[in-house]
Design a protein around this motif. Structure first.
Motif, PDB file in Angstrom:
ATOM      1  N   LYS A  25       0.832  -1.204   0.000  1.00  0.00           N
ATOM      2  CA  LYS A  25       0.000   0.000   0.000  1.00  0.00           C
ATOM      3  C   LYS A  25       0.873   1.264   0.000  1.00  0.00           C
ATOM      4  O   LYS A  25       0.613   2.213  -0.740  1.00  0.00           O
ATOM      5  CB  LYS A  25      -0.910  -0.014   1.239  1.00  0.00           C
ATOM      6  N   GLU A  26       1.910   1.241   0.812  1.00  0.00           N
ATOM      7  CA  GLU A  26       2.825   2.387   0.880  1.00  0.00           C
ATOM      8  C   GLU A  26       3.593   2.538  -0.439  1.00  0.00           C
ATOM      9  O   GLU A  26       3.795   3.652  -0.943  1.00  0.00           O
ATOM     10  CB  GLU A  26       3.800   2.184   2.057  1.00  0.00           C
ATOM     11  N   LEU A  27       3.951   1.385  -1.031  1.00  0.00           N
ATOM     12  CA  LEU A  27       4.689   1.437  -2.306  1.00  0.00           C
ATOM     13  C   LEU A  27       3.816   2.056  -3.395  1.00  0.00           C
ATOM     14  O   LEU A  27       4.277   2.875  -4.183  1.00  0.00           O
ATOM     15  CB  LEU A  27       5.154   0.031  -2.713  1.00  0.00           C
ATOM     16  N   ARG A  28       2.531   1.671  -3.450  1.00  0.00           N
ATOM     17  CA  ARG A  28       1.638   2.240  -4.474  1.00  0.00           C
ATOM     18  C   ARG A  28       1.508   3.761  -4.291  1.00  0.00           C
ATOM     19  O   ARG A  28       1.501   4.517  -5.261  1.00  0.00           O
ATOM     20  CB  ARG A  28       0.263   1.550  -4.415  1.00  0.00           C
ATOM     21  N   LYS A  29       1.426   4.193  -3.022  1.00  0.00           N
ATOM     22  CA  LYS A  29       1.336   5.637  -2.755  1.00  0.00           C
ATOM     23  C   LYS A  29       2.579   6.348  -3.303  1.00  0.00           C
ATOM     24  O   LYS A  29       2.494   7.377  -3.980  1.00  0.00           O
ATOM     25  CB  LYS A  29       1.233   5.858  -1.236  1.00  0.00           C
ATOM     26  N   ARG A  30       3.722   5.747  -3.038  1.00  0.00           N
ATOM     27  CA  ARG A  30       4.977   6.353  -3.512  1.00  0.00           C
ATOM     28  C   ARG A  30       5.122   6.229  -5.034  1.00  0.00           C
ATOM     29  O   ARG A  30       5.717   7.085  -5.678  1.00  0.00           O
ATOM     30  CB  ARG A  30       6.158   5.721  -2.774  1.00  0.00           C
ATOM     31  N   GLU A  31       4.562   5.152  -5.588  1.00  0.00           N
ATOM     32  CA  GLU A  31       4.601   4.969  -7.051  1.00  0.00           C
ATOM     33  C   GLU A  31       3.823   6.089  -7.740  1.00  0.00           C
ATOM     34  O   GLU A  31       4.274   6.667  -8.731  1.00  0.00           O
ATOM     35  CB  GLU A  31       3.996   3.601  -7.408  1.00  0.00           C
TER      36      GLU A  31
END
Ligand SMILES: C[S@@+](CC[C@H](N)C(=O)[O-])C[C@H]1O[C@@H](n2cnc3c(N)ncnc32)[C@H](O)[C@@H]1O
Length: 273
Positions: free
Chosen positions: A86-92
């Motif tokens: 979830k955090e990776l998608r936000k940063r993506e």
């Protein structure tokens, strides 16, 4: 890295990088060649993490743009293995928006509807700058074809030169749909134009030159016939500009001003060779 709000990162993903050609991939990844991974910031770490989780993409980039291999390896060194999805998608999403000027080239249709310099622009601004009637014209960095298709209405022939393959294909599709007979689409960059000296009546571009005026304008001048015209016809964005570009006026370009319909101060430029 600029942010024009051209894209909503939610509509894109790292998979759009698979659609990038060699030129675009090199533009993005080559700057990381030889860098110190310790000094990389959040976006680079996100890119490294995404590459680590999409190893097929690493293969594609290294094969398609081998000159950027070292940069890819440097990014992989800062991949964060434990970052939650979830955090990776936000940063993506934030990363994609930071790279919007590259990412948007993978979706030319989105460019036409989201980039104000394209959708807010009117063809009359090009035709006011120069008589294109019956002329042989070169459009450098033609993009989606904003200037090319406007010029083709009255020019004898327009060569649309564009380094990004998705954009070249977009223009070719439009040529087919509109049954255009006088446009030729080709690959190329402004500092290495694949034409003989003195070939064109008009050499034009919009939002392309500026990285290296000396090399760019020398090459544009080389392919323009004596007595022909160089035309820089920018789109109608919303950027406030207090004055014309002194680099261009000091090199003999005449500046032409208008206010865009979306509130920007637009300067276009012409010069007779
Ligand atoms: C902001 S877009 C403008 C597109 C189009 N000229 C217009 O004004 O609608 C910039 C375009 O220039 C191209 N470009 C970027 N660097 C270039 C270079 N060095 N030589 C030629 N084209 C370049 C990009 O691929 C992109 O299509």
């Amino acid at each position: 890295m600029s942010n024009y709000n051209w894209i909503d990162g939610n509509d894109f993903s790292i998979r759009h990088f698979y659609l990038m050609d060699r030129w675009l991939l090199a533009m993005i990844f080559q700057p990381f060649n030889g860098c110190d991974p310790e000094k990389l910031g959040t976006h680079a770490r996100t890119l490294g993490t995404l590459l680590d989780r999409h190893r097929d993409l690493v293969f594609v980039i290294k094969k398609r743009a081998p000159e950027a291999s070292d940069g890819v390896d440097k990014l992989l060194k800062v991949a964060e293995a434990t970052l939650p999805d979830k955090e990776l998608r936000k940063r993506e999403i934030a990363l994609l928006e930071a790279y919007e000027t590259d990412v948007v080239y993978t979706e030319p249709r989105i460019m036409e509807t989201s980039c104000n310099y394209i959708y807010a622009w009117e063809e009359k601004h090009l035709h006011a700058l120069c008589d294109l009637n019956g002329k042989v014209v070169l459009d450098l960095g033609a993009g989606t074809g904003r200037l090319t298709f406007a010029a083709a209405k009255i020019a004898k022939r327009v060569y649309a030169s564009e380094p990004v393959d998705r954009l070249r294909e977009h223009m070719r599709m439009r040529i087919q749909t509109e049954d255009q007979k006088n446009i030729r689409v080709q690959d190329g960059i402004v500092t290495a134009i694949p034409h003989e000296d003195d070939t064109f009546d008009v050499v034009m571009c919009g939002h392309v030159v500026g990285d290296d005026y000396e090399a760019e304008l020398t090459e544009m001048t080389r392919v323009c016939r004596p007595g022909g015209h160089l035309v820089i016809c920018n789109g109608d964005d919303d950027i406030k500009r207090a004055h014309p570009d002194s680099e261009l006026t000091s090199r003999g370009f005449k500046a032409h001003y208008h206010k865009s319909t979306v509130g920007g101060d637009i300067y276009n430029y012409t010069k007779q060779v």
